[in-house]
Design a protein around this motif. Structure first.
Motif, PDB file in Angstrom:
ATOM      1  N   LYS A  58       0.874  -1.169  -0.027  1.00  0.00           N
ATOM      2  CA  LYS A  58       0.055  -0.058  -0.024  1.00  0.00           C
ATOM      3  C   LYS A  58       0.842   1.220  -0.078  1.00  0.00           C
ATOM      4  O   LYS A  58       0.199   2.371  -0.073  1.00  0.00           O
ATOM      5  CB  LYS A  58      -0.955   0.149   1.248  1.00  0.00           C
ATOM      6  CG  LYS A  58      -1.799  -1.213   1.411  1.00  0.00           C
ATOM      7  CD  LYS A  58      -2.682  -1.240   0.118  1.00  0.00           C
ATOM      8  CE  LYS A  58      -3.620  -2.515   0.055  1.00  0.00           C
ATOM      9  NZ  LYS A  58      -4.477  -2.859  -1.142  1.00  0.00           N
ATOM     10  N   LEU A  59       2.240   1.206   0.026  1.00  0.00           N
ATOM     11  CA  LEU A  59       3.061   2.340   0.307  1.00  0.00           C
ATOM     12  C   LEU A  59       3.051   3.021  -1.139  1.00  0.00           C
ATOM     13  O   LEU A  59       3.103   2.265  -2.198  1.00  0.00           O
ATOM     14  CB  LEU A  59       4.454   2.056   0.588  1.00  0.00           C
ATOM     15  CG  LEU A  59       4.564   1.235   2.258  1.00  0.00           C
ATOM     16  CD1 LEU A  59       5.991   1.157   2.285  1.00  0.00           C
ATOM     17  CD2 LEU A  59       4.286   2.846   3.036  1.00  0.00           C
ATOM     18  N   PRO A  60       3.138   4.425  -1.145  1.00  0.00           N
ATOM     19  CA  PRO A  60       3.214   4.848  -2.394  1.00  0.00           C
ATOM     20  C   PRO A  60       4.816   4.487  -3.099  1.00  0.00           C
ATOM     21  O   PRO A  60       5.892   4.467  -2.228  1.00  0.00           O
ATOM     22  CB  PRO A  60       3.630   6.690  -2.259  1.00  0.00           C
ATOM     23  CG  PRO A  60       2.733   6.569  -0.747  1.00  0.00           C
ATOM     24  CD  PRO A  60       2.816   5.274  -0.254  1.00  0.00           C
ATOM     25  N   VAL A  61       5.182   4.343  -4.244  1.00  0.00           N
ATOM     26  CA  VAL A  61       6.272   3.935  -4.918  1.00  0.00           C
ATOM     27  C   VAL A  61       6.672   4.816  -6.123  1.00  0.00           C
ATOM     28  O   VAL A  61       5.717   5.125  -6.888  1.00  0.00           O
ATOM     29  CB  VAL A  61       6.352   2.431  -4.988  1.00  0.00           C
ATOM     30  CG1 VAL A  61       7.627   2.009  -5.755  1.00  0.00           C
ATOM     31  CG2 VAL A  61       5.807   1.683  -3.933  1.00  0.00           C
ATOM     32  N   CYS A  62       7.866   5.185  -6.188  1.00  0.00           N
ATOM     33  CA  CYS A  62       8.483   5.641  -7.041  1.00  0.00           C
ATOM     34  C   CYS A  62       9.405   4.716  -7.645  1.00  0.00           C
ATOM     35  O   CYS A  62      10.561   4.546  -7.401  1.00  0.00           O
ATOM     36  CB  CYS A  62       9.125   7.304  -6.958  1.00  0.00           C
ATOM     37  SG  CYS A  62       9.859   8.084  -8.171  1.00  0.00           S
ATOM     38  N   VAL A  63       9.246   4.535  -9.104  1.00  0.00           N
ATOM     39  CA  VAL A  63      10.097   3.707  -9.738  1.00  0.00           C
ATOM     40  C   VAL A  63      10.922   4.419 -10.809  1.00  0.00           C
ATOM     41  O   VAL A  63      10.521   5.108 -11.780  1.00  0.00           O
ATOM     42  CB  VAL A  63       9.051   2.702 -10.573  1.00  0.00           C
ATOM     43  CG1 VAL A  63      10.143   1.900 -11.443  1.00  0.00           C
ATOM     44  CG2 VAL A  63       8.315   1.976  -9.798  1.00  0.00           C
ATOM     45  N   ILE A  64      12.010   4.382 -10.385  1.00  0.00           N
ATOM     46  CA  ILE A  64      13.048   4.997 -11.236  1.00  0.00           C
ATOM     47  C   ILE A  64      13.751   4.292 -12.139  1.00  0.00           C
ATOM     48  O   ILE A  64      14.395   3.104 -11.715  1.00  0.00           O
ATOM     49  CB  ILE A  64      14.219   5.939 -10.332  1.00  0.00           C
ATOM     50  CG1 ILE A  64      13.551   6.999  -9.665  1.00  0.00           C
ATOM     51  CG2 ILE A  64      15.307   6.299 -11.112  1.00  0.00           C
ATOM     52  CD1 ILE A  64      14.432   7.908  -8.663  1.00  0.00           C
ATOM     53  N   HIS A  65      14.004   4.607 -13.472  1.00  0.00           N
ATOM     54  CA  HIS A  65      14.514   3.633 -14.275  1.00  0.00           C
ATOM     55  C   HIS A  65      15.573   4.530 -15.263  1.00  0.00           C
ATOM     56  O   HIS A  65      15.164   5.607 -15.685  1.00  0.00           O
ATOM     57  CB  HIS A  65      13.429   3.068 -15.328  1.00  0.00           C
ATOM     58  CG  HIS A  65      14.048   2.251 -16.752  1.00  0.00           C
ATOM     59  ND1 HIS A  65      14.700   1.389 -16.426  1.00  0.00           N
ATOM     60  CD2 HIS A  65      14.091   2.767 -17.861  1.00  0.00           C
ATOM     61  CE1 HIS A  65      14.973   0.954 -17.518  1.00  0.00           C
ATOM     62  NE2 HIS A  65      14.431   1.628 -18.556  1.00  0.00           N
ATOM     63  N   GLY A  66      16.692   3.900 -15.429  1.00  0.00           N
ATOM     64  CA  GLY A  66      17.666   4.354 -16.377  1.00  0.00           C
ATOM     65  C   GLY A  66      17.306   4.059 -17.853  1.00  0.00           C
ATOM     66  O   GLY A  66      17.245   2.743 -18.241  1.00  0.00           O
ATOM     67  N   ALA A  67      17.038   4.838 -18.521  1.00  0.00           N
ATOM     68  CA  ALA A  67      16.482   4.699 -19.911  1.00  0.00           C
ATOM     69  C   ALA A  67      17.698   3.749 -20.724  1.00  0.00           C
ATOM     70  O   ALA A  67      17.446   3.090 -21.739  1.00  0.00           O
ATOM     71  CB  ALA A  67      16.282   5.928 -20.791  1.00  0.00           C
TER      72      ALA A  67
END
Length: 304
Positions: free
Chosen positions: A227-236
């Motif tokens: 249930k936690l908010p998640v920021c998914v960071i991706h290197g293009a």
């Protein structure tokens, strides 16, 4: 209780030590004052890889970055080298430093450790997660193709571990630069030499043990209920994981967003540090509760 070493790192980053269950002393870099940010590094790295980010954020946050067991300044100890043990260790650090309402940033294996911690210890100390370029399952098979982009499966993973144990220095020299985008400054010259040297300084058997455990993990079952908010960071430009892996996370997690770093490979926090720090701070501003403030880290080494 944690205590500070006699000397602090440059820039006001204090090095604390936290005793773990087997008596191992975990080294933890702590600086700043404010809501908690917990940075968890990747396989064969150490907390120092977050040093630039720590300096960028310590004016607004209490930034905590441990050296995981068998990495950096933390010995391997006598406990088993597994994701479960690393998660238990991290939970001990959070208890010792009274971490609460934290944004936890997991880079690569660090994300796997955080998923294991949430599964085993719950989410009460967290306000949100940042997942930096990681899959919930790194191995591929006939039913799962969103693991590592090189298509590694159980058999090739086993062969890789054999190579780690046979000649870790050679393995580190080949592996370490591929964390970064092909045109990154980290893949050439002195920067490349430093990264290779620091990776190679670790123990090959320990890294193989941890790789074996990481390869056995599968965090997919816990994602829909997180249930936690998640920021998914991706290197293009990542050579580790594809954009489809990040898309899977965003589609599977109940409350997630993705931020892509166009000029980064597997380590956006190193390749685009200012933007990475801004993304973390903006995410924290949205999800951390008001008043989630800690006391400043004492130069005398008392518990922050």
């Amino acid at each position: 209780m944690p205590h500070a070493n006699a000397l602090a790192e440059a820039g006001g980053i204090a090095r604390l030590t936290v005793p773990l269950s087997d008596g191992t002393a975990m080294s933890v870099a702590v600086s700043g004052d404010g809501p908690d940010l917990l940075f968890v590094h990747g396989w064969s790295a150490h907390a120092g890889y977050f040093g630039d980010i720590q300096h960028l954020l310590e004016g607004r946050f209490r930034v905590i970055a441990p050296d995981l067991r068998a990495h950096g300044s933390t010995p391997r100890g006598s406990a088993p080298l597994t994701m479960k043990q690393l998660a238990d260790d991290l939970n001990a650090v959070m208890e010792a430093l009274d971490v609460h309402a934290a944004i936890a940033i997991g880079w690569s294996m660090g994300a796997m450790v955080l998923w294991r911690l949430l599964a085993d210890h719950g989410s009460e100390r967290f306000a949100g997660l940042v997942i930096e370029d990681m899959s919930p399952r790194i191995l591929n098979d006939h039913a799962w193709t969103l693991g590592m982009s090189n298509g590694i499966d159980a058999a090739t993973s086993q062969r890789a571990c054999e190579s780690m144990r046979a000649n870790w220095t050679a393995y580190a020299e080949a592996f370490a630069p591929r964390m970064f985008a092909r045109d990154s400054r980290h893949r050439t010259g002195e920067a490349r030499e430093r990264v290779v040297r620091e990776f190679a300084a670790h123990d090959g058997d320990a890294m193989a043990d941890l790789w074996t455990s990481m390869a056995a993990e599968d965090a997919r079952p816990i994602l829909p209920a997180l249930k936690l908010p998640v920021c998914v960071i991706h290197g293009a430009l990542s050579e580790a994981y594809s954009p489809e892996t990040s898309r899977f996370l965003v589609e599977t997690l109940p409350d997630a967003e993705v931020v892509s770093f166009a000029r980064s490979g597997h380590a956006p926090h190193l390749e685009e540090p200012e933007r990475f720090a801004s993304a973390v701070a903006e995410f924290a501003d949205r999800v951390q509760p008001a008043g989630a403030i800690k006391n400043p880290t004492s130069s005398e080494g008392s518990t922050p």
